[in-house]
Structures are given as C-alpha cells and as structure tokens.
Design a protein around this motif. Structure first.
Motif, PDB file in Angstrom:
ATOM      1  N   VAL A 100       0.854  -1.187   0.000  1.00  0.00           N
ATOM      2  CA  VAL A 100       0.000   0.000   0.000  1.00  0.00           C
ATOM      3  C   VAL A 100       0.890   1.236   0.000  1.00  0.00           C
ATOM      4  O   VAL A 100       2.042   1.185   0.391  1.00  0.00           O
ATOM      5  N   LYS A 101       0.326   2.340  -0.420  1.00  0.00           N
ATOM      6  CA  LYS A 101       1.086   3.578  -0.445  1.00  0.00           C
ATOM      7  C   LYS A 101       1.314   4.092   0.967  1.00  0.00           C
ATOM      8  O   LYS A 101       2.384   4.569   1.300  1.00  0.00           O
ATOM      9  N   ASP A 102       0.302   4.002   1.810  1.00  0.00           N
ATOM     10  CA  ASP A 102       0.392   4.483   3.186  1.00  0.00           C
ATOM     11  C   ASP A 102      -0.213   3.433   4.106  1.00  0.00           C
ATOM     12  O   ASP A 102      -1.418   3.185   4.040  1.00  0.00           O
ATOM     13  N   ASP A 103       0.627   2.808   4.939  1.00  0.00           N
ATOM     14  CA  ASP A 103       0.151   1.721   5.796  1.00  0.00           C
ATOM     15  C   ASP A 103      -1.005   2.142   6.691  1.00  0.00           C
ATOM     16  O   ASP A 103      -1.927   1.373   6.926  1.00  0.00           O
ATOM     17  N   TYR A 104      -0.973   3.344   7.200  1.00  0.00           N
ATOM     18  CA  TYR A 104      -1.991   3.804   8.140  1.00  0.00           C
ATOM     19  C   TYR A 104      -3.307   4.108   7.430  1.00  0.00           C
ATOM     20  O   TYR A 104      -4.354   3.571   7.768  1.00  0.00           O
ATOM     21  N   ILE A 105      -3.257   4.949   6.410  1.00  0.00           N
ATOM     22  CA  ILE A 105      -4.490   5.368   5.734  1.00  0.00           C
ATOM     23  C   ILE A 105      -5.076   4.223   4.922  1.00  0.00           C
ATOM     24  O   ILE A 105      -6.265   3.910   5.024  1.00  0.00           O
ATOM     25  N   ASP A 106      -4.255   3.582   4.087  1.00  0.00           N
ATOM     26  CA  ASP A 106      -4.753   2.458   3.304  1.00  0.00           C
ATOM     27  C   ASP A 106      -5.122   1.289   4.216  1.00  0.00           C
ATOM     28  O   ASP A 106      -6.070   0.560   3.941  1.00  0.00           O
TER      29      ASP A 106
END
Length: 159
Positions: A100-106
C-alpha cells in the motif's frame, strides 16, 4: 485528519485508544498456543487495525464516526483518488506481492473493508487464529485469499 474529520475530542479519543490498543493486539497474538504473531501480519493490517480499533473502541461518537467512514464511501473515494493498493511490498503471497502507499491510511480502509464484508469481529478472529501465517488466518476466517480480498477491495474502491 487524514480522512477530513475534525481534530476534535472524538478524534483524540480514538487516537489515544489507537496508541494503547497495540499492546493488547500484540498480546492476543502471543497468548495463543500457536499461530502468527501480530507483527508478522502485513504492516497495513497492523497499522490499519490500530486505527480502526481506535475509532471502534474509544467512544460511541468515534464508533459512529468509523461506521460513517465505512458507510458513506469516503474510504473508497479517498483511496481511488490518491492512495494505491498495489503489487509492491516485501510481504509476498506466492509470486504476488501486496503493498500500500500508506500503511496507516490504506490500512484503515482495508481493515474497514474487511469489517464491512465479513463482520466487525473479523479482525479479532484473524488475530486469534492458530494458523501459522496471516494469509492462512485470513483464508480460514473469511474464505478468501489475500489476492481475492485485494480484487474485491479494488472493485469496492472503484464502484
């Protein structure tokens, strides 16, 4: 916030739980007779579950907020426009890799998607699984492989 929510009391309540729930999620992975450990799961699951549980377990208002994020399409719209779930990660499944591009948001979007598709208790079932890998636990608790979940998630994001 990342989702356009105000940084109000509800947000900070969720963030406080988000930071401390990690301890209990890690213990859940350690206190079973066998199976994968919490930090052996993909980072998007670890970070996303912390965010999801922060909203889910802090207050009624934060629970309403995460359910709103799940219902109103913001998770899908946000990911379709700016965040990519893609095949580039050190977490491999056979010859495929999911990142994912961003572990937290995605991760929040992916864990919320799991809850929408398989019930809000699915994360706990995966964490408690005695399967040796995250992918095996996901398959056991949902009936879908990581690749199938990714395909279903992509369809949901693009609906």
């Amino acid at each position: 916030s990342s989702w356009g929510d105000p940084k109000d009391g509800t947000y900070w309540d969720a963030m406080l739980v988000n930071e401390y729930i990690t301890i209990f999620q890690d213990l859940t992975g350690r206190n079973k007779p066998k199976g994968f450990a919490y930090y052996q799961a993909p980072n998007w699951f670890v970070q996303g579950l912390e965010a999801f549980d922060g909203y889910y377990h802090s207050t009624e208002a934060s629970l309403d907020r995460v359910r709103g994020l799940m219902r109103d399409g913001r998770l899908g719209v946000k990911n379709r426009k700016t965040y990519v779930v893609c095949c580039k990660s050190s977490y491999t499944v056979g010859s495929q890799a999911m990142g994912v591009k961003d572990d937290y948001i995605d991760g929040l979007a992916l864990t919320a998607f799991l809850a929408l598709q398989f019930g809000e208790e699915v994360h706990a079932k995966i964490l408690r699984s005695t399967r040796l890998t995250f992918e095996e636990a996901l398959l056991e608790e949902t009936g879908v492989s990581l690749d199938e979940m990714f395909e279903a998630y992509t369809a949901w994001v693009n609906q």
